[in-house]
Design a protein around this motif. Structure first.
Motif, mmCIF file in Angstrom:
data_model
loop_
_atom_site.group_PDB
_atom_site.id
_atom_site.type_symbol
_atom_site.label_atom_id
_atom_site.label_comp_id
_atom_site.label_asym_id
_atom_site.label_seq_id
_atom_site.Cartn_x
_atom_site.Cartn_y
_atom_site.Cartn_z
ATOM 1 N N LYS A 159 -14.095 -11.339 1.949
ATOM 2 C CA LYS A 159 -13.818 -10.178 1.465
ATOM 3 C C LYS A 159 -13.611 -9.896 -0.007
ATOM 4 O O LYS A 159 -13.941 -9.210 -0.838
ATOM 5 N N SER A 160 -12.543 -10.910 -0.743
ATOM 6 C CA SER A 160 -12.446 -10.951 -1.958
ATOM 7 C C SER A 160 -13.359 -11.075 -2.698
ATOM 8 O O SER A 160 -13.712 -10.887 -4.027
ATOM 9 N N THR A 161 -14.448 -12.027 -2.163
ATOM 10 C CA THR A 161 -15.840 -12.207 -2.929
ATOM 11 C C THR A 161 -16.517 -11.169 -3.204
ATOM 12 O O THR A 161 -17.034 -10.804 -4.334
ATOM 13 N N TYR A 192 -6.071 -6.930 -7.133
ATOM 14 C CA TYR A 192 -6.352 -8.028 -6.733
ATOM 15 C C TYR A 192 -5.387 -8.692 -5.890
ATOM 16 O O TYR A 192 -4.297 -8.340 -5.899
ATOM 17 N N GLN A 193 -5.912 -9.612 -5.109
ATOM 18 C CA GLN A 193 -5.082 -10.266 -3.862
ATOM 19 C C GLN A 193 -3.508 -11.068 -4.479
ATOM 20 O O GLN A 193 -2.765 -10.510 -4.112
ATOM 21 N N GLU A 194 -3.951 -11.679 -5.792
ATOM 22 C CA GLU A 194 -2.654 -12.187 -6.310
ATOM 23 C C GLU A 194 -2.191 -11.248 -7.473
ATOM 24 O O GLU A 194 -3.217 -10.504 -8.143
ATOM 25 N N MET A 221 -8.166 -2.244 -3.297
ATOM 26 C CA MET A 221 -6.987 -2.822 -3.000
ATOM 27 C C MET A 221 -7.189 -4.065 -2.259
ATOM 28 O O MET A 221 -7.494 -3.869 -0.949
ATOM 29 N N ASP A 222 -6.709 -5.135 -2.610
ATOM 30 C CA ASP A 222 -7.172 -6.433 -2.114
ATOM 31 C C ASP A 222 -5.766 -6.984 -1.443
ATOM 32 O O ASP A 222 -4.998 -7.749 -2.111
ATOM 33 N N GLU A 223 -5.770 -6.882 -0.068
ATOM 34 C CA GLU A 223 -4.370 -7.028 0.584
ATOM 35 C C GLU A 223 -3.243 -6.499 -0.268
ATOM 36 O O GLU A 223 -2.519 -7.234 -0.496
ATOM 37 N N PRO A 224 -3.031 -5.069 -0.451
ATOM 38 C CA PRO A 224 -1.963 -4.878 -1.378
ATOM 39 C C PRO A 224 -0.674 -4.863 -0.539
ATOM 40 O O PRO A 224 0.632 -5.025 -1.121
HETATM 41 MG MG LIG Z 1 -9.090 -12.505 -0.094
#
Ligand SMILES: [Mg+2]
Ligand SMILES: Nc1ncnc2c1ncn2[C@@H]1O[C@H](COP(=O)(O)OP(=O)(O)OP(=O)(O)O)[C@@H](O)[C@H]1O
Lengths: 332, 517
Positions: free
Chosen positions: B49-51, B91-93, B170-173
């Motif tokens: 997903k993040s990729t 981003y996720q972080e 939104m990556d895992e907001p």
């Molecule tokens: Mg991810």
């Protein structure tokens, strides 16, 4: 911790906060005051107007270089080439003075800016460590200086160029121009760092360049520009120095200036790891270095090697004091 | 769905492929984002997903395939180029500048200026207004770094949505948000949809996906396995597609309730924190932890849960209060002395404290276990490898092998490594701050079972989670906090979501009543 504004009473007024933060964040300022007071009380010749004026004048050249260095270090880099670049500026300025005042001022500054730019491009584009790239600069540019001066044997001097010389030798309100120019450089530096979008970007890049890139900041451009800024600062400093001395300086002038400049920046409270720093702190840092040196010369009759030892010990004490200062303010 | 008007998607991805070293992280994935639509991206940890997101936003360059913006092929060499095309990403972080003020962070890179100089007044005013709109209370002149992760996350959201973007990713907001903030965030998603923005929403929490999204794309092992409308699928079907197993093989997809025997509270608690107080942060918090007990800390964001855990761990200086371990005070109030005695803590922010990204999985887990493994200074590599392998299989850590660098793992898998490392310490007391943050549905149940197992063997656990469900199901005792004070304690059968919420709401009413009086 999370929502400080919820607690009424935690908010101190802005003015008291900024005063306390000035003192606590700039440990160098506190130490400088202490050292100056000790100087005034114990060494009579230290406090004279003449001596203070001369110390300020002597400090102004490295101060300008340190201002540029502050940008580089806050951006997370380091510039070891400043000492050699300074020599290049000094020599070029003297060489060029036969072509007029503007050549003597403009050419060295442009050359130093260019050298900074090239180093910055190499660092940012090829992602090489700044330490190595500017170390190569340090060596290479020093070599160039020796080449230009025919292995250090030619000492070009400045044929009387009124304007060029007044810039460096004139004074205003009894204080020599280089001191004013250094202060102006710091004022501009402070403004750029704290009140422009570019300054914000420099701090963000120094904090974490991955995050800065993800926030859409032009990371590479920032990295290139800070080295160019450092170059310009060195150029200004070298030009002023030649104007003041009238040329004839040695090819090894500015040797180890990079170390003093880095020391001033770090003593001023800027983290070597980048991101966090204060250009005002750098000003206190460089002043502190010169005041200490001056006190040792004025106060003690020592041979120059012992002076160096004392100065080193003194510096260590200062840094320890400062660490104690700032740690106390952290835990508050 | 509001895509009736436009004929081309705002953004499309065609046959995106990405390889890292030898391994395929993404293979031939298509994605269409329409204006006014929220598109969920789901899949296990390491599914890609993040990729996929990073290919869209110019962080990574695709090895194959292309990205189209309004039907035209685009190429983003850096994230900046994507942002200039109106693609904003959370981003996720959290990726912000912690040393700068909140207001400066909100506007970083697009600061309002007057005559070339930052308009600080306007920045502060507008940032305060923006934050206020999303219910965040904070002094915008303060450095961002002092805030909790959840608030920082919300500020990243505010930053992204306050521009006029055409795509917001939104990556895992919500991985570090409270239910209340999650509601706020989903409102934001709704608002963006109304404005015709195309939203990408990544989450392991399927309720959110069903509440806020219109379309769903499921990834598994870097491949697209299904894409369609939310209305065409069920939770069960989704999970079975994510895991690649038949729906029949699955439970109901919910976290299984861990039917545990009630704990016996012996004479001596393994940990006793008394009257923990720090001005403006914690006010007279006390907590007893017995061997085998799981004490959950419940409360909203900023209630002092993380701070309580940090105080116990010696990472937060106290004005007063004591922490006793097996009836004795710690010799010194530092994290090192806690660790030495057998108290370990899983911090909230894995980026700041915790894993060493440049080391391998084996070393990250193994280093912690060294004291336990070493005999007279010698370490048995074989034993270490055994332990590491156990965790890799049990937590389903997706990696090319134990030698892979942790930096190369997906977010959820990094969290698993950190967790494995804590568990490896074989502590007597474990402080867990958001242990399942960013971990996928399957592995989450496993983590919870693992914690329960260890508790059954006599470990004392302090558990913090923004998911009330997790606290309710995993705790023997729950301490409810609000604004740094303890509202009360619930034991055994008293623990349920409504009891906790009533307690918190009751305190809130009390506060308002006081204000009015
Ligand atoms: Mg991810
Ligand atoms: N920089 C990298 N180097 C090598 N491998 C990588 C890198 N980034 C990601 N990977 C690999 O690509 C795969 C997909 O990772 P990705 O981060 O996209 O997963 P994800 O779906 O976002 O998972 P999560 O839910 O845990 O965040 C993983 O197996 C991961 O190990």
């Amino acid at each position: 911790m999370t929502a400080p504004a919820e607690f009424a009473g935690t908010r101190r007024t802005l003015s008291t906060r900024s005063v306390t933060s000035l003192v606590s964040r700039n440990g160098a300022f506190g130490v400088l005051v202490v050292v100056m007071v000790i100087g005034f009380l114990t060494v009579p010749s230290f406090g004279t107007a003449d001596n203070l004026r001369n110390t300020a004048l002597a400090a102004s050249f490295l101060a300008i270089i340190s201002a540029g260095m502050t940008f580089v270090i806050i951006s997370g880099g380091i510039d070891l080439s400043v000492g050699s670049l300074y020599a290049l500026a000094v020599i070029l300025s003297a060489d060029m003075s036969s072509h007029g005042s503007w050549a003597a001022i403009g050419v060295p500054i442009a050359a130093c800016a260019f050298a900074g730019l090239v180093q910055g491009l190499i660092i940012a584009r090829l992602r090489l460590p700044p330490f190595i790239v500017t170390l190569a600069g340090l060596t290479g540019i020093r070599g160039l200086v020796f080449y230009i001066t025919k292995e250090g044997n030619s000492h070009p001097s400045v044929p009387g160029k009124p304007f060029f010389e007044t810039v460096s030798r004139g004074s205003f309100l009894t204080i020599q121009n280089p001191v004013w120019i250094a202060l102006a450089v710091f004022a501009v530096g402070w403004y750029v760092l704290n009140r422009t979008a570019f300054g914000q970007a420099v701090q963000a890049v120094g904090g974490n360049d991955t995050s800065a890139a993800l926030m859409g900041l032009p990371v590479r451009r920032v990295k290139v520009i800070v080295y160019a800024i450092s170059g310009v600062a060195v150029g200004i400093s070298g030009v002023l120095s030649t104007g003041l001395s009238g040329g004839g300086q040695e090819a090894r002038v500015g040797n180890a200036y990079e170390l003093s400049a880095i020391a001033a920046v770090v003593i001023g409270g800027t983290l070597l790891s980048g991101g966090v720093g204060s250009i005002v702190g750098t000003l206190f840092g460089i002043t502190l270095l010169y005041v200490i040196q001056n006190l040792i010369v004025q106060g003690f009759n020592l041979n120059s090697y012992v002076q160096q030892v004392v100065s080193g010990v003194f510096l260590l004490v200062v840094v320890i004091l400062q660490a104690v200062f700032s740690r106390r303010s952290e835990t508050e | 769905m509001a895509n009736g008007v436009s004929a081309t998607p705002t953004l499309s991805v065609r046959q995106a492929t990405k390889q890292f070293g030898g391994s395929l992280a993404l293979c031939d994935v298509d994605l269409d984002l329409w204006p006014g639509e929220a598109h969920a991206l789901v899949g296990e940890n390491g599914a890609g997903k993040s990729t996929l997101i990073k290919l869209i936003t110019g962080v990574h360059q695709p090895d194959g395939g292309e990205v189209l913006h309004h039907g035209e092929v685009v190429h983003f060499p850096t994230p900046r180029d994507a942002q200039l095309h109106g693609i904003q990403t959370i981003y996720q972080e959290v990726h912000l500048a912690p040393q700068l003020s909140i207001a400066r962070n909100v506007f970083l890179g697009r600061e309002p200026t007057r005559f070339g100089s930052l308009d600080l007044k306007r920045m502060n005013r507008e940032a305060a207004a923006l934050l206020g709109r999303y219910g965040i209370v904070a002094d915008v002149r303060r450095p961002l770094g002092g805030l909790s992760l959840g608030v920082q996350q919300m500020i990243a959201v505010v930053r992204a949505v306050s521009t006029d973007a055409s795509v917001v990713i939104m990556d895992e907001p919500t991985s570090s948000l409270e239910p209340r903030e999650v509601d706020k965030l989903l409102e934001v998603v709704g608002l963006l949809k109304q404005q015709g923005v195309a939203v990408v929403y990544v989450s392991h929490k399927l309720e959110e996906v069903f509440r806020a999204c219109d379309k769903i794309t499921v990834l598994r092992d870097g491949r697209l396995v299904w894409t369609g409308a939310v209305t065409d699928t069920t939770r069960r079907q989704l999970i079975s597609r994510m895991l690649g197993r038949d729906p029949g093989e699955l439970g109901n997809g919910k976290i299984t309730h861990l039917g545990r025997a009630p704990v016996e509270r012996g004479e001596v608690p393994v940990l006793a924190a008394q009257h923990l107080t720090r001005r403006f942060v914690l006010d007279d918090i006390s907590l007893l932890l017995h061997p085998g007990e799981v004490v959950g800390l419940a409360g909203l964001l900023g209630s002092g849960r993380s701070e309580t855990a940090k105080a116990i761990f010696g990472a937060l200086a106290l004005d007063s209060g004591t922490v006793e371990f097996c009836g004795k005070r710690f010799p010194r109030s530092t994290p090192a002395s806690r660790l030495h005695s057998g108290v370990a803590m899983l911090p909230e922010d894995r980026k700041v404290e915790g894993i060493i990204p440049e080391l391998s999985i084996r070393d990250n887990i193994g280093l912690a276990a060294l004291p336990m493994l070493s005999r007279r200074g010698f370490v048995s590599r074989r034993k270490q490898a055994e332990i590491v392998d156990t965790f890799i299989t049990r937590l389903h850590i997706k990696a090319t092998g134990p030698e892979q660098k942790v930096a190369e793992l997906s977010g959820g898998n990094q969290q698993k490594v950190l967790l494995a490392r804590m568990l490896c310490l074989s502590p007597k007391v474990l402080l867990l701050d958001e242990p399942t943050r960013g971990i996928d549905v399957g592995a989450k149940a496993e983590v919870q079972a693992l914690i329960a197992d260890l508790a059954a063997k006599g470990l004392g656990v302090v558990l913090i989670s923004s998911e009330l469900e997790e606290i309710v199901e995993g705790s023997d005792t729950v301490l409810v906090l609000r604004d740094g004070t303890a509202l009360g304690t619930l034991f055994g059968d008293e623990i349920d979501e409504s009891a906790i919420m009533t307690m918190i709401a009751g305190a809130a009413e009390h506060d308002t009543a006081e204000l009015i009086a």
